[in-house]
Scaffold this motif. Structure first.
Motif, PDB file in Angstrom:
ATOM      1  N   PHE A 322      43.347  39.281  57.097  1.00 14.78           N
ATOM      2  CA  PHE A 322      42.702  39.246  55.791  1.00 14.78           C
ATOM      3  C   PHE A 322      42.306  37.816  55.431  1.00 14.78           C
ATOM      4  N   GLU A 323      41.225  37.701  54.677  1.00 11.81           N
ATOM      5  CA  GLU A 323      40.812  36.398  54.151  1.00 11.81           C
ATOM      6  C   GLU A 323      41.864  35.887  53.173  1.00 11.81           C
ATOM      7  N   GLN A 324      42.326  36.784  52.297  1.00 13.71           N
ATOM      8  CA  GLN A 324      43.348  36.462  51.300  1.00 13.71           C
ATOM      9  C   GLN A 324      44.411  37.560  51.316  1.00 13.71           C
ATOM     10  N   PRO A 325      45.695  37.207  51.099  1.00 11.31           N
ATOM     11  CA  PRO A 325      46.726  38.253  51.074  1.00 11.31           C
ATOM     12  C   PRO A 325      46.677  39.050  49.778  1.00 11.31           C
ATOM     13  N   PHE A 326      46.950  40.344  49.853  1.00 11.68           N
ATOM     14  CA  PHE A 326      47.092  41.161  48.634  1.00 11.68           C
ATOM     15  C   PHE A 326      48.567  41.336  48.294  1.00 11.68           C
ATOM     16  N   TRP A 327      49.447  40.846  49.173  1.00 12.50           N
ATOM     17  CA  TRP A 327      50.887  41.000  49.010  1.00 12.50           C
ATOM     18  C   TRP A 327      51.474  39.707  48.428  1.00 12.50           C
ATOM     19  N   PRO A 328      52.653  39.784  47.805  1.00 12.16           N
ATOM     20  CA  PRO A 328      53.271  38.590  47.221  1.00 12.16           C
ATOM     21  C   PRO A 328      53.663  37.567  48.289  1.00 12.16           C
ATOM     22  N   PRO A 329      53.766  36.269  47.915  1.00 12.52           N
ATOM     23  CA  PRO A 329      54.022  35.191  48.890  1.00 12.52           C
ATOM     24  C   PRO A 329      55.322  35.351  49.671  1.00 12.52           C
ATOM     25  N   ASP A 330      56.381  35.899  49.064  1.00 10.78           N
ATOM     26  CA  ASP A 330      57.669  35.979  49.766  1.00 10.78           C
ATOM     27  C   ASP A 330      57.845  37.275  50.552  1.00 10.78           C
ATOM     28  N   CYS A 331      56.814  38.130  50.559  1.00 19.04           N
ATOM     29  CA  CYS A 331      56.912  39.444  51.217  1.00 19.04           C
ATOM     30  C   CYS A 331      56.772  39.294  52.738  1.00 19.04           C
ATOM     31  N   THR A 397      37.766  51.068  58.700  1.00 17.55           N
ATOM     32  CA  THR A 397      37.321  51.787  57.496  1.00 17.55           C
ATOM     33  C   THR A 397      38.469  52.597  56.893  1.00 17.55           C
ATOM     34  N   ALA A 398      39.185  53.329  57.744  1.00 17.11           N
ATOM     35  CA  ALA A 398      40.286  54.176  57.267  1.00 17.11           C
ATOM     36  C   ALA A 398      41.369  53.329  56.610  1.00 17.11           C
ATOM     37  N   LEU A 399      41.711  52.204  57.237  1.00 23.36           N
ATOM     38  CA  LEU A 399      42.799  51.385  56.699  1.00 23.36           C
ATOM     39  C   LEU A 399      42.371  50.600  55.465  1.00 23.36           C
ATOM     40  N   THR A 400      41.101  50.254  55.382  1.00 27.15           N
ATOM     41  CA  THR A 400      40.599  49.629  54.149  1.00 27.15           C
ATOM     42  C   THR A 400      40.759  50.601  52.981  1.00 27.15           C
ATOM     43  N   ASP A 401      40.404  51.869  53.201  1.00 26.18           N
ATOM     44  CA  ASP A 401      40.556  52.900  52.153  1.00 26.18           C
ATOM     45  C   ASP A 401      42.022  53.051  51.750  1.00 26.18           C
ATOM     46  N   VAL A 402      42.916  53.070  52.752  1.00 26.55           N
ATOM     47  CA  VAL A 402      44.347  53.226  52.467  1.00 26.55           C
ATOM     48  C   VAL A 402      44.850  52.060  51.620  1.00 26.55           C
ATOM     49  N   ILE A 403      44.511  50.820  52.025  1.00 31.50           N
ATOM     50  CA  ILE A 403      45.024  49.638  51.316  1.00 31.50           C
ATOM     51  C   ILE A 403      44.458  49.564  49.899  1.00 31.50           C
ATOM     52  N   ARG A 404      43.216  49.963  49.723  1.00 33.30           N
ATOM     53  CA  ARG A 404      42.645  50.004  48.362  1.00 33.30           C
ATOM     54  C   ARG A 404      43.385  51.025  47.499  1.00 33.30           C
ATOM     55  N   ARG A 405      43.754  52.125  48.117  1.00 32.45           N
ATOM     56  CA  ARG A 405      44.492  53.161  47.375  1.00 32.45           C
ATOM     57  C   ARG A 405      45.903  52.665  47.024  1.00 32.45           C
ATOM     58  N   LEU A 406      46.553  52.013  47.954  1.00 34.24           N
ATOM     59  CA  LEU A 406      47.920  51.534  47.721  1.00 34.24           C
ATOM     60  C   LEU A 406      47.966  50.474  46.626  1.00 34.24           C
ATOM     61  N   THR A 407      46.994  49.584  46.647  1.00 30.29           N
ATOM     62  CA  THR A 407      46.994  48.481  45.678  1.00 30.29           C
ATOM     63  C   THR A 407      46.352  48.885  44.353  1.00 30.29           C
ATOM     64  N   GLY A 408      45.674  50.030  44.345  1.00 32.37           N
ATOM     65  CA  GLY A 408      44.964  50.440  43.124  1.00 32.37           C
ATOM     66  C   GLY A 408      43.738  49.592  42.861  1.00 32.37           C
ATOM     67  N   ASN A 409      43.268  48.865  43.896  1.00 33.62           N
ATOM     68  CA  ASN A 409      42.098  47.990  43.743  1.00 33.62           C
ATOM     69  C   ASN A 409      40.970  48.488  44.636  1.00 33.62           C
ATOM     70  N   PRO A 410      40.001  49.245  44.067  1.00 32.71           N
ATOM     71  CA  PRO A 410      38.919  49.820  44.882  1.00 32.71           C
ATOM     72  C   PRO A 410      37.956  48.776  45.441  1.00 32.71           C
ATOM     73  N   HIS A 411      38.063  47.532  44.945  1.00 38.14           N
ATOM     74  CA  HIS A 411      37.139  46.480  45.401  1.00 38.14           C
ATOM     75  C   HIS A 411      37.794  45.477  46.334  1.00 38.14           C
ATOM     76  N   LEU A 412      39.022  45.757  46.758  1.00 38.27           N
ATOM     77  CA  LEU A 412      39.724  44.832  47.643  1.00 38.27           C
ATOM     78  C   LEU A 412      38.896  44.595  48.905  1.00 38.27           C
ATOM     79  N   ALA A 413      38.756  43.329  49.285  1.00 37.63           N
ATOM     80  CA  ALA A 413      37.957  43.000  50.476  1.00 37.63           C
ATOM     81  C   ALA A 413      38.604  43.595  51.715  1.00 37.63           C
ATOM     82  N   PRO A 414      37.810  44.173  52.603  1.00 35.02           N
ATOM     83  CA  PRO A 414      38.380  44.756  53.828  1.00 35.02           C
ATOM     84  C   PRO A 414      38.925  43.664  54.749  1.00 35.02           C
TER      85      PRO A 414
END
Length: 509
Positions: A322-331, A397-414
């Motif tokens: 990923f360009e940027q993490p969607f997870w917390p720094p200590d995770c 594509t499938a995993l981008t959809d999953v991660i957007r669903r998990l984070t609740g962010n439909p615009h999260l960068a793939p």
């Protein structure tokens, strides 16, 4: 009296994974075996140890950790001798930690409803699953088990527990969904499609060593590379897939009158090798598919049955950068909970629609200063095998959809990059590692390890020997089990011929 080199025993080792390398290294350190050949079907050594570049860094496509890095672990000892580990991994303190499996890492649980679950709820459920899993190891010497599989036992116990829960319905369902995540995680650990396939009775025979699981800073592949360089260069032949091992024969060598050999190994390219002994270290997945034609005369019924009955499953990895993490720094670990699933409810079987639901854990590769923002996802079973048939773009594509669903962010960068292992498709592997399946036991592992001919009184004993993780009764599925099995078979031959030296050779470094 000194035996002429030409009359010394010839040994072939088939497969340059850790078992084959371990056997070859042990034998080459003895003067009794100047005629040693190691035949490898691919262009590299290591087998299911496979380090590859992902961008600028090395990642593990196969074996990831040294499980139980302590004095009892030969992989740890060899890696230490070669200087492949960091100081922390080699510290006395780390070697003494008893974790009983994978260590607990700082984790975040994302749910399919786009929320982060409370650590307290998750911890309570994890402790329950852990307790029940420990109980499944207590049936080892019980003459009769109530259910055949680990999965059925766990479900039966969970169904009893649920009756005593005093939570509201929503919390109950959420706890069951978390339990289902742990079922899937255990499938990755056991290398199986379902815990219903893993036999309950023998489950406790698998042994865990002390020590905090560690990784290789420069890649696991450094270990087979070092082992390879200790062997005489001319003894190792790559791109030599073996098609048939003929044994119990009398094969005369054209160039040397009078010398006959009981074993002839034929390769895909038509080349043939004659030997007194062959050590077969190919994966159980390959034997399941080819044993009827791979060994001639055919295997005795007991050994063929063992190959059919033991389990061999697929556990793959998917790396995402990923360009940027969607997870917390200590995770360090992301776990996925599908809120509409429960171990007490039959799962859907439409792989195309739901394969990605089996991908329930992502390891955050450490340290981020070195790797950037890379996740390593683990996926087991039929879903893992289906994933292998998809394109990189479809997986992304499938995993981008999953991660957007998990984070609740439909615009999260793939993710900007994806790479995955495909162990089931690998023609000489056909999966990841073995387990003791329903209908089999540790006796099958011993039967698989038994040399041919089976009659100890045969004038030409131990013509065909078997090594590999699936032949080690207590350390199956591990790299240390593979290495120990290679040493075991080398020692069988050393005890036949090498009377002048100790049979416990320390491999040449």
């Amino acid at each position: 009296m000194e035996v002429a080199d030409g009359a010394r025993p010839r040994v072939l080792v088939v497969g340059a994974g850790l078992a084959g390398l371990g056997a070859a290294q042990r034998l080459s350190s003895s003067r009794a075996f100047p005629h040693l050949r190691l035949l490898e079907s691919t262009g590299r050594a290591g087998g299911r140890v496979c380090s590859q570049r992902f961008g600028s860094e090395v990642v593990e496509m196969g074996a990831h950790w040294i499980h139980g890095p302590s004095k009892e672990n030969p992989v740890f000892q060899l890696a230490s001798d070669y200087g492949l580990l960091d100081e922390e991994a080699m510290s006395e303190e780390n070697q003494q930690i008893e974790v009983g499996g994978h260590p607990l890492l700082p984790a975040v649980f994302y749910s399919s409803a786009g929320r982060v679950l409370s650590p307290e709820l998750v911890e309570g459920v994890r402790n329950l699953f852990s307790t029940l899993l420990d109980q499944t190891r207590e049936f080892l010497h019980v003459p009769q088990v109530s259910v055949p599989s680990v999965g059925e036992y766990l479900r039966k116990e969970i169904a009893q527990q649920v009756k005593e829960w005093t939570d509201d319905d929503e919390t109950k369902w959420l706890k069951l969904a978390v339990l289902n995540t742990y079922f899937k995680l255990e499938c990755c650990v056991s290398g199986t499609h379902s815990m219903d396939h893993v036999a309950l009775g023998p489950f406790g025979e698998y042994a865990m060593l002390p020590g905090l699981d560690c990784t290789f800073p420069g890649g696991y592949g450094g270990l087979p590379d070092c082992m390879l360089t200790s062997l005489p260069k001319e003894s190792v032949l790559f791109h030599k897939p073996v098609t048939v091992v003929r044994w119990g024969g009398s094969y005369r060598e054209e160039s040397q009158e009078g010398r006959t050999f009981p074993v002839q190994v034929e390769c895909e390219d038509g080349e043939r090798f004659l030997a007194d002994h062959v050590i077969i270290t190919v994966p159980l997945g390959f034997l399941k598919e080819h044993h009827e034609t791979f060994i001639d005369p055919p295997l005795p019924p007991r050994k063929a049955d063992a190959i059919r009955q033991l389990g061999f499953g697929t556990n793959n990895k998917i790396f995402l950068e990923f360009e940027q993490p969607f997870w917390p720094p200590d995770c360090q670990l992301i776990e996925v909970v599908w809120e509409d699933e429960s171990p007490l409810v039959e799962a859907g079987t439409d792989l195309q629609a739901s394969w990605f639901r089996k991908l329930i854990v992502f390891l955050v590769l450490q340290p981020p200063e070195r790797y950037g923002h890379v996740l390593c996802g683990f996926i087991a079973g039929k879903e893992s095998e289906y994933m292998e048939t998809l394109s990189d773009a479809a997986v992304l594509t499938a995993l981008t959809d999953v991660i957007r669903r998990l984070t609740g962010n439909p615009h999260l960068a793939p993710p900007k990059k994806v790479m995955r292992s495909q162990w089931h498709s690998a023609p000489y592997t056909r999966g990841s590692y073995s387990y003791v399946a329903v209908g089999s036991s540790g006796d099958d592992i011993d039967a698989l390890a038994q040399p041919l001919p089976e009659d100890a009184a045969d004038p030409r004993p131990q013509q065909v020997l078997f090594a590999g993780e699936a032949t080690h009764r207590t350390f199956y599925s591990t790299t240390h089990g593979a290495l120990l099995s290679g040493w075991r078979e080398a020692d069988r031959l050393l005890s036949l011929y090498d009377t002048s030296e100790s049979h416990q050779h320390k491999p040449r470094l």
